[in-house]
Write a protein that holds these residues in place. Structure first.
Motif, PDB file in Angstrom:
ATOM      1  N   GLU A  12       0.817  -1.206   0.000  1.00 22.81           N
ATOM      2  CA  GLU A  12       0.000   0.000   0.000  1.00 22.81           C
ATOM      3  C   GLU A  12       0.858   1.266   0.000  1.00 22.81           C
ATOM      4  O   GLU A  12       0.455   2.289  -0.523  1.00 22.81           O
ATOM      5  CB  GLU A  12      -0.909   0.016   1.224  1.00 22.81           C
ATOM      6  CG  GLU A  12      -2.030  -1.004   1.154  1.00 22.81           C
ATOM      7  CD  GLU A  12      -2.863  -0.969   2.412  1.00 22.81           C
ATOM      8  OE1 GLU A  12      -4.105  -0.988   2.273  1.00 22.81           O
ATOM      9  OE2 GLU A  12      -2.284  -0.921   3.511  1.00 22.81           O
ATOM     10  N   THR A  13       2.021   1.189   0.604  1.00 21.43           N
ATOM     11  CA  THR A  13       2.858   2.375   0.715  1.00 21.43           C
ATOM     12  C   THR A  13       3.960   2.422  -0.339  1.00 21.43           C
ATOM     13  O   THR A  13       4.711   3.377  -0.388  1.00 21.43           O
ATOM     14  CB  THR A  13       3.505   2.435   2.107  1.00 21.43           C
ATOM     15  OG1 THR A  13       4.275   1.256   2.318  1.00 21.43           O
ATOM     16  CG2 THR A  13       2.442   2.558   3.187  1.00 21.43           C
ATOM     17  N   LYS A  14       4.043   1.409  -1.182  1.00 23.11           N
ATOM     18  CA  LYS A  14       5.086   1.363  -2.201  1.00 23.11           C
ATOM     19  C   LYS A  14       4.807   2.418  -3.268  1.00 23.11           C
ATOM     20  O   LYS A  14       3.715   2.517  -3.790  1.00 23.11           O
ATOM     21  CB  LYS A  14       5.134  -0.022  -2.834  1.00 23.11           C
ATOM     22  CG  LYS A  14       6.255  -0.194  -3.806  1.00 23.11           C
ATOM     23  CD  LYS A  14       6.277  -1.598  -4.370  1.00 23.11           C
ATOM     24  CE  LYS A  14       7.407  -1.713  -5.372  1.00 23.11           C
ATOM     25  NZ  LYS A  14       7.403  -3.033  -6.001  1.00 23.11           N
ATOM     26  N   LYS A  15       5.800   3.208  -3.577  1.00 21.82           N
ATOM     27  CA  LYS A  15       5.655   4.267  -4.578  1.00 21.82           C
ATOM     28  C   LYS A  15       6.241   3.808  -5.906  1.00 21.82           C
ATOM     29  O   LYS A  15       7.102   2.949  -5.959  1.00 21.82           O
ATOM     30  CB  LYS A  15       6.364   5.529  -4.102  1.00 21.82           C
ATOM     31  CG  LYS A  15       5.795   6.053  -2.814  1.00 21.82           C
ATOM     32  CD  LYS A  15       6.067   7.506  -2.678  1.00 21.82           C
ATOM     33  CE  LYS A  15       5.481   7.938  -1.354  1.00 21.82           C
ATOM     34  NZ  LYS A  15       4.858   9.160  -1.388  1.00 21.82           N
ATOM     35  N   SER A  16       5.754   4.433  -6.970  1.00 16.44           N
ATOM     36  CA  SER A  16       6.272   4.119  -8.295  1.00 16.44           C
ATOM     37  C   SER A  16       7.678   4.686  -8.445  1.00 16.44           C
ATOM     38  O   SER A  16       7.963   5.792  -8.005  1.00 16.44           O
ATOM     39  CB  SER A  16       5.377   4.712  -9.374  1.00 16.44           C
ATOM     40  OG  SER A  16       4.092   4.161  -9.298  1.00 16.44           O
ATOM     41  N   THR A  17       8.496   3.926  -9.120  1.00 18.85           N
ATOM     42  CA  THR A  17       9.854   4.389  -9.378  1.00 18.85           C
ATOM     43  C   THR A  17       9.848   5.286 -10.607  1.00 18.85           C
ATOM     44  O   THR A  17       8.926   5.222 -11.426  1.00 18.85           O
ATOM     45  CB  THR A  17      10.805   3.203  -9.611  1.00 18.85           C
ATOM     46  OG1 THR A  17      10.398   2.529 -10.804  1.00 18.85           O
ATOM     47  CG2 THR A  17      10.795   2.244  -8.433  1.00 18.85           C
ATOM     48  N   ILE A  21       7.323   5.187 -14.011  1.00 19.24           N
ATOM     49  CA  ILE A  21       6.591   6.360 -14.489  1.00 19.24           C
ATOM     50  C   ILE A  21       6.992   6.696 -15.917  1.00 19.24           C
ATOM     51  O   ILE A  21       6.140   6.967 -16.771  1.00 19.24           O
ATOM     52  CB  ILE A  21       6.828   7.562 -13.550  1.00 19.24           C
ATOM     53  CG1 ILE A  21       6.229   7.269 -12.175  1.00 19.24           C
ATOM     54  CG2 ILE A  21       6.263   8.840 -14.140  1.00 19.24           C
ATOM     55  CD1 ILE A  21       6.597   8.274 -11.113  1.00 19.24           C
TER      56      ILE A  21
END
Length: 113
Positions: A12-17, A21
């Motif tokens: 849930e907290t993983k952001k896109s690299t 993007i």
């Protein structure tokens, strides 16, 4: 007293690299350009069918390329007024514009008939 327990998983907290993007932007641009340019090989046949010169057909293709330009102006309005309302408004304007282009030809056909 009641206590609130917050549970968050790693997904849930993983952001896109930046690489993800960049790929998403590249892929959407690829699909967009392909869908716009798929008619280019047909342009001579369309120009012949529509009785247009090459210059006039170039104008038609340029207008088709510019049709998506107002999207950056209209998209924020969808956030304000709602996407459904904006979609209906844009489709209505496109339909009205099409009828305005076709109306003189339809009236000429009515007069001749």
């Amino acid at each position: 007293s009641s206590s609130v327990v917050s549970v968050s998983s790693e997904s849930e907290t993983k952001k896109s690299t930046p690489r993800q993007i960049l790929f998403a932007v590249w892929f959407s641009k690829l699909l967009g350009n392909t869908s716009l340019r798929i008619f280019y090989p047909l342009a001579p046949f369309l120009a012949e069918d529509w009785n247009l010169s090459r210059g006039q057909m170039a104008g038609v293709l340029a207008a088709a390329e510019m049709a998506g330009a107002p999207a950056f102006l209209v998209a924020p309005l969808g956030d304000i007024y709602g996407n459904r309302l904006m979609a209906l408004t844009m489709w209505s304007l496109a339909t009205l514009g099409t009828y305005m282009i076709l109306l003189p030809k339809l009236l000429a056909l009515m007069v001749i008939a």
